[in-house]
Design a protein around this motif. Structure first.
Motif, mmCIF file in Angstrom:
data_model
loop_
_atom_site.group_PDB
_atom_site.id
_atom_site.type_symbol
_atom_site.label_atom_id
_atom_site.label_comp_id
_atom_site.label_asym_id
_atom_site.label_seq_id
_atom_site.Cartn_x
_atom_site.Cartn_y
_atom_site.Cartn_z
ATOM 1 N N PRO A 155 0.833 13.183 -9.814
ATOM 2 C CA PRO A 155 1.503 11.963 -9.351
ATOM 3 C C PRO A 155 0.648 10.727 -9.616
ATOM 4 N N ASP A 156 1.307 9.626 -9.936
ATOM 5 C CA ASP A 156 0.599 8.367 -10.156
ATOM 6 C C ASP A 156 0.367 7.651 -8.834
ATOM 7 N N MET A 205 -10.246 5.150 -8.179
ATOM 8 C CA MET A 205 -10.296 3.694 -8.157
ATOM 9 C C MET A 205 -8.884 3.123 -8.144
ATOM 10 N N LEU A 206 -8.738 1.957 -7.523
ATOM 11 C CA LEU A 206 -7.476 1.242 -7.607
ATOM 12 C C LEU A 206 -7.319 0.657 -9.006
ATOM 13 N N GLN A 246 0.828 -1.196 0.000
ATOM 14 C CA GLN A 246 0.000 0.000 0.000
ATOM 15 C C GLN A 246 0.870 1.256 0.000
ATOM 16 N N ASN A 247 2.172 1.091 0.145
ATOM 17 C CA ASN A 247 3.074 2.235 0.217
ATOM 18 C C ASN A 247 3.381 2.785 -1.168
ATOM 19 N N ILE A 248 3.752 4.055 -1.196
ATOM 20 C CA ILE A 248 4.037 4.735 -2.459
ATOM 21 C C ILE A 248 5.481 5.203 -2.526
ATOM 22 N N GLU A 287 2.087 -2.231 -6.506
ATOM 23 C CA GLU A 287 1.797 -1.031 -5.715
ATOM 24 C C GLU A 287 0.323 -0.666 -5.869
ATOM 25 N N VAL A 288 -0.489 -1.098 -4.914
ATOM 26 C CA VAL A 288 -1.936 -0.924 -5.046
ATOM 27 C C VAL A 288 -2.360 0.531 -4.939
ATOM 28 N N HIS A 289 -1.530 1.364 -4.322
ATOM 29 C CA HIS A 289 -1.853 2.791 -4.215
ATOM 30 C C HIS A 289 -0.936 3.658 -5.076
ATOM 31 N N GLY A 290 -0.223 3.041 -6.008
ATOM 32 C CA GLY A 290 0.626 3.797 -6.914
ATOM 33 C C GLY A 290 1.984 4.112 -6.316
#
Length: 251
Positions: free
Chosen positions: A163-164, A171-172, A107-109, A123-126
């Motif tokens: 930012p991505d 949405m994920l 979940q980390n970016i 990377e589920v949260h980009g």
């Protein structure tokens, strides 16, 4: 004599064919990156200096309404370019090199898993490392965002660069989620670390694991504690350092 948690975990890893890791902000706190909801975390520390709650500033709507304030908060509180991987990041990279670990789902970016040497990172949260022009879709690295003033503009069309990372209201990525589910289904050992397991739908991925033992490493209680076969509340870095030594990869 009862074995400690690191010994049990090392044995489980040694006997597993395929390990998958799912992690959150607590994976990087020992690298100096604050988490979100704990005392002194991002949501608490951002309330004095900025006129809006952090959750609002990190929303898609806010990015388009007030991009200058978004970027001031983002640069000061969301990006930690000097942070270095800790022993948990290094353990996971070790396991991937050994052919043990099939994916890091995070979940980390912050990009610290890649910095440690992991290659298959979902990377589920980009990620802060990738950025896209909102007009023409041109891609930019982190340097473009950090080395510009105000709202970074695309060199090709002048559009705003975003930012991505997955903001509130977005949405994920379905491709990342599908790859995560496949990695979980293939594994016979799941490690979960540094996450409160309260942010959905990402946290629901843990409930999809049925392949073998589940080891949960987190300082505070989570909704999945009762499902864990091994529950560790010690420092993740300290446990990972001991596991690396026991497996012969942390010399």
């Amino acid at each position: 004599m009862e074995r400690d948690s690191a010994e049990v975990l090392a044995d489980w890893i040694g006997n597993a064919d395929t390990v998958v890791f799912f992690g959150g902000a607590g994976t990087s706190t020992e690298s100096g990156i604050p988490d979100f909801r704990s005392v002194g975390g991002l949501y608490e520390s951002g309330q004095d200096e900025f006129p809006y709650p952090p959750e609002e500033m990190l929303s898609r709507d806010f990015f388009y309404r007030k991009p200058e304030i978004f970027y001031k908060f983002y640069r000061e509180r969301m990006v930690y370019r000097e942070a270095q991987p800790n022993d948990m990041h290094r353990l996971l990279a070790d396991l991937e090199r050994q052919g043990k670990l099939n994916a890091v789902i995070t979940q980390n970016i912050d990009g610290l898993h890649q910095k440690a040497g992991s290659r298959r990172v979902l990377e589920v949260h980009g990620s802060v490392l990738s950025n896209t022009c909102t007009e023409c879709g041109a891609k930019y690295g982190l340097g473009t965002v950090m080395n510009s003033d105000g709202v970074p503009a695309c060199k090709l069309c002048g559009g705003a660069i975003k930012p991505d990372v997955v903001l509130y209201g977005e949405m994920l990525d379905s491709n990342v989620l599908e790859a995560s589910v496949r990695a979980i289904e293939e594994a016979d050992l799941m490690l979960v670390g540094g996450t409160s397991l309260t942010v959905q739908p990402a946290a629901s991925l843990v409930g999809m694991f049925t392949g073998g033992p589940l080891a949960l490493l987190n300082r505070t209680p989570t909704p999945y504690d009762s499902r864990a076969d091994l529950l560790i509340t010690e420092s993740m870095g300290a446990v990972a350092q001991r596991v690396r030594r026991l497996l012969g990869s942390g010399r």
